[in-house]
Scaffold this motif. Structure first.
Motif, PDB file in Angstrom:
ATOM      1  N   THR A 173     -37.196  16.918  -6.744  1.00 31.16           N
ATOM      2  CA  THR A 173     -38.324  16.357  -7.492  1.00 31.16           C
ATOM      3  C   THR A 173     -37.904  16.009  -8.915  1.00 31.16           C
ATOM      4  N   GLY A 174     -36.619  16.241  -9.217  1.00 26.21           N
ATOM      5  CA  GLY A 174     -36.111  15.915 -10.548  1.00 26.21           C
ATOM      6  C   GLY A 174     -35.420  14.561 -10.549  1.00 26.21           C
ATOM      7  N   SER A 175     -34.429  14.423 -11.414  1.00 23.18           N
ATOM      8  CA  SER A 175     -33.731  13.151 -11.529  1.00 23.18           C
ATOM      9  C   SER A 175     -32.229  13.403 -11.637  1.00 23.18           C
ATOM     10  N   ALA A 176     -31.456  12.391 -11.222  1.00 22.11           N
ATOM     11  CA  ALA A 176     -29.995  12.479 -11.290  1.00 22.11           C
ATOM     12  C   ALA A 176     -29.444  11.074 -11.394  1.00 22.11           C
ATOM     13  N   GLY A 177     -28.275  10.971 -12.031  1.00 19.67           N
ATOM     14  CA  GLY A 177     -27.641   9.653 -12.123  1.00 19.67           C
ATOM     15  C   GLY A 177     -27.333   9.094 -10.752  1.00 19.67           C
ATOM     16  N   ALA A 178     -26.885   9.940  -9.878  1.00 14.93           N
ATOM     17  CA  ALA A 178     -26.667   9.584  -8.470  1.00 14.93           C
ATOM     18  C   ALA A 178     -26.915  10.848  -7.652  1.00 14.93           C
ATOM     19  N   PHE A 179     -27.509  10.664  -6.490  1.00 14.48           N
ATOM     20  CA  PHE A 179     -27.896  11.812  -5.668  1.00 14.48           C
ATOM     21  C   PHE A 179     -27.272  11.674  -4.284  1.00 14.48           C
ATOM     22  N   GLU A 180     -26.449  12.638  -3.895  1.00 12.70           N
ATOM     23  CA  GLU A 180     -25.780  12.622  -2.595  1.00 12.70           C
ATOM     24  C   GLU A 180     -26.142  13.889  -1.825  1.00 12.70           C
ATOM     25  N   VAL A 181     -26.534  13.691  -0.571  1.00 12.34           N
ATOM     26  CA  VAL A 181     -26.915  14.822   0.272  1.00 12.34           C
ATOM     27  C   VAL A 181     -26.061  14.800   1.528  1.00 12.34           C
ATOM     28  N   LYS A 182     -25.430  15.940   1.813  1.00 16.80           N
ATOM     29  CA  LYS A 182     -24.655  16.110   3.048  1.00 16.80           C
ATOM     30  C   LYS A 182     -25.265  17.273   3.818  1.00 16.80           C
ATOM     31  N   SER A 183     -25.691  16.990   5.033  1.00 15.59           N
ATOM     32  CA  SER A 183     -26.312  18.037   5.848  1.00 15.59           C
ATOM     33  C   SER A 183     -25.268  19.057   6.267  1.00 15.59           C
ATOM     34  N   ASP A 184     -25.600  20.312   6.087  1.00 17.11           N
ATOM     35  CA  ASP A 184     -24.675  21.396   6.439  1.00 17.11           C
ATOM     36  C   ASP A 184     -24.888  21.761   7.901  1.00 17.11           C
ATOM     37  N   GLN A 185     -24.133  21.094   8.786  1.00 18.65           N
ATOM     38  CA  GLN A 185     -24.276  21.321  10.219  1.00 18.65           C
ATOM     39  C   GLN A 185     -23.230  22.281  10.764  1.00 18.65           C
ATOM     40  N   SER A 186     -22.325  22.734   9.929  1.00 19.63           N
ATOM     41  CA  SER A 186     -21.255  23.602  10.417  1.00 19.63           C
ATOM     42  C   SER A 186     -21.808  24.904  10.987  1.00 19.63           C
ATOM     43  N   ARG A 187     -22.888  25.396  10.376  1.00 15.08           N
ATOM     44  CA  ARG A 187     -23.462  26.645  10.857  1.00 15.08           C
ATOM     45  C   ARG A 187     -24.159  26.457  12.193  1.00 15.08           C
ATOM     46  N   ASP A 188     -24.682  25.234  12.433  1.00 11.65           N
ATOM     47  CA  ASP A 188     -25.315  24.960  13.712  1.00 11.65           C
ATOM     48  C   ASP A 188     -24.278  24.789  14.807  1.00 11.65           C
ATOM     49  N   ARG A 189     -23.121  24.229  14.439  1.00  8.55           N
ATOM     50  CA  ARG A 189     -22.103  23.984  15.447  1.00  8.55           C
ATOM     51  C   ARG A 189     -21.438  25.261  15.908  1.00  8.55           C
ATOM     52  N   LEU A 190     -21.268  26.215  15.004  1.00  6.94           N
ATOM     53  CA  LEU A 190     -20.576  27.441  15.361  1.00  6.94           C
ATOM     54  C   LEU A 190     -21.270  28.188  16.500  1.00  6.94           C
ATOM     55  N   PRO A 191     -22.579  28.443  16.433  1.00  7.88           N
ATOM     56  CA  PRO A 191     -23.216  29.138  17.561  1.00  7.88           C
ATOM     57  C   PRO A 191     -23.110  28.359  18.864  1.00  7.88           C
ATOM     58  N   ILE A 192     -23.169  27.019  18.799  1.00 10.74           N
ATOM     59  CA  ILE A 192     -23.073  26.217  20.012  1.00 10.74           C
ATOM     60  C   ILE A 192     -21.706  26.375  20.653  1.00 10.74           C
ATOM     61  N   TRP A 193     -20.657  26.233  19.845  1.00  8.89           N
ATOM     62  CA  TRP A 193     -19.304  26.386  20.376  1.00  8.89           C
ATOM     63  C   TRP A 193     -19.061  27.820  20.833  1.00  8.89           C
ATOM     64  N   LEU A 194     -19.622  28.771  20.110  1.00  6.65           N
ATOM     65  CA  LEU A 194     -19.477  30.167  20.507  1.00  6.65           C
ATOM     66  C   LEU A 194     -20.165  30.423  21.840  1.00  6.65           C
ATOM     67  N   PHE A 195     -21.333  29.809  22.018  1.00  4.57           N
ATOM     68  CA  PHE A 195     -22.068  29.947  23.279  1.00  4.57           C
ATOM     69  C   PHE A 195     -21.257  29.383  24.440  1.00  4.57           C
ATOM     70  N   PHE A 196     -20.692  28.182  24.260  1.00  5.27           N
ATOM     71  CA  PHE A 196     -19.903  27.576  25.327  1.00  5.27           C
ATOM     72  C   PHE A 196     -18.659  28.398  25.636  1.00  5.27           C
ATOM     73  N   LEU A 197     -18.032  28.940  24.596  1.00  9.98           N
ATOM     74  CA  LEU A 197     -16.837  29.760  24.796  1.00  9.98           C
ATOM     75  C   LEU A 197     -17.165  31.013  25.609  1.00  9.98           C
ATOM     76  N   VAL A 198     -18.257  31.681  25.234  1.00  9.70           N
ATOM     77  CA  VAL A 198     -18.671  32.873  25.961  1.00  9.70           C
ATOM     78  C   VAL A 198     -19.033  32.526  27.406  1.00  9.70           C
ATOM     79  N   ALA A 199     -19.738  31.386  27.596  1.00  7.60           N
ATOM     80  CA  ALA A 199     -20.123  30.966  28.943  1.00  7.60           C
ATOM     81  C   ALA A 199     -18.897  30.695  29.809  1.00  7.60           C
ATOM     82  N   ILE A 200     -17.901  30.038  29.245  1.00  8.64           N
ATOM     83  CA  ILE A 200     -16.671  29.748  29.997  1.00  8.64           C
ATOM     84  C   ILE A 200     -15.943  31.032  30.367  1.00  8.64           C
TER      85      ILE A 200
END
Length: 222
Positions: free
Chosen positions: A43-70
Motif C-alpha cells: 500500500t506504499g510506494s517504490a521506484g520499482a516493485f518486483e514480486v517473486k512468488s516463493d513456491q519452493s516451500r510448496d514444491r518440497l512437500p510435493i516432491w517429498l510426498f512422491f519420494l515417500v510414495a515411490i
C-alpha cells in the motif's frame, strides 16, 4: 518464514530485497523493492516493485510426498516377492481365490471391512476387550495391506493369459503390480481401482482362511 512489516513512516533511500513468508509495505522505497514471499501486500510506494512468488516451500512437500510414495511402493513390491519366495503355496491359495467369484468376494470384502470397523469400535470402548480389539484390528490392517499384492498377481496372470505368454510366478506378479500402479495414478479410475482391489483382495483372504481353517488351526480333517 515470519512477517516483514514496513510502516508508513519508514523511508528507504535505496534498493531493498525482502524474503519472508509474509510482506507488508506501507512505507516509501526510493529504489527498487524486490519481494519474494507467498503473501505480499503493498500500500506504499517504490521506484520499482518486483514480486517473486516463493513456491519452493510448496514444491518440497510435493516432491517429498512422491519420494515417500515411490519408496513405499517399492517396499510393498519387495514384500510380494518375498511372500512368493518364502510361502509360494499359501500365496497361490489366496491368489486363486481372487480369480473365482470376483463379484461375490468383492462384496464380502467390503461388508467385512465395514463390520470390522464397527466391531473394533465396539470392542475398544469396553476397555477390557481393548487388547482383543487391537489384535483383531492389527490382523485386519495387515490383511488389507497385503490384499493388493494378491490382486496384482492375479491381474498379471490375466494379462499373461490374454497375451498367450508363459512366465514364472514372480513375473506374473511383477507385471500385475506395474499394471495396478498405472491404474492408481489415473484420475477417477484410481478410486474404483482402489476400492475394488482392497475389497476383492480382502474377500479372497477371508475365503482362503475359511477354506484352509483346519490347516491354520491344526484341527483334524473331518
Amino acid at each position: 518464514g515470519g512477517t516483514v512489516n514496513i510502516r508508513k513512516s519508514v523511508i528507504i533511500g535505496k534498493d531493498a530485497t525482502i524474503r519472508a513468508g509474509s510482506v507488508r509495505n506501507a512505507g516509501t522505497v526510493l529504489g527498487t523493492l524486490s519481494v519474494q514471499s507467498q503473501s505480499v501486500e503493498n500500500t506504499g510506494s517504490a521506484g520499482a516493485f518486483e514480486v517473486k512468488s516463493d513456491q519452493s516451500r510448496d514444491r518440497l512437500p510435493i516432491w517429498l510426498f512422491f519420494l515417500v510414495a515411490i519408496l513405499l511402493t517399492m517396499g510393498w513390491f519387495i514384500i510380494g516377492l518375498l511372500l512368493i519366495r518364502i510361502m509360494p503355496v499359501r500365496f497361490l491359495q489366496v491368489e486363486s481365490e481372487v480369480r473365482t467369484n470376483r463379484i461375490v468376494k468383492c462384496v464380502v470384502g467390503l461388508a467385512a471391512i465395514i463390520i470390522s470397523i464397527i466391531a473394533f469400535v465396539l470392542l475398544a470402548i469396553t476397555i477390557i476387550l481393548l487388547p482383543l480389539a487391537l489384535v483383531l484390528g492389527g490382523l485386519v490392517l495387515i490383511s488389507l495391506l497385503l490384499a493388493n499384492l494378491f490382486v496384482a498377481s492375479s491381474l498379471g496372470r490375466i494379462i499373461f493369459g490374454y497375451m498367450k505368454w508363459n512366465g514364472k510366478e514372480w513375473q506374473l506378479y511383477t507385471l500385475g503390480f506395474l499394471a495396478l500402479c498405472i491404474l492408481y495414478i489415473i484420475p477417477i479410475i484410481n478410486i474404483f481401482t482402489f476400492v475394488i482391489s482392497f475389497c476383492l483382495g480382502f474377500g479372497a483372504i477371508l475365503y482362503a482362511v475359511k477354506n484352509n481353517w483346519g490347516a491354520i488351526t491344526g484341527s483334524p480333517q473331518s
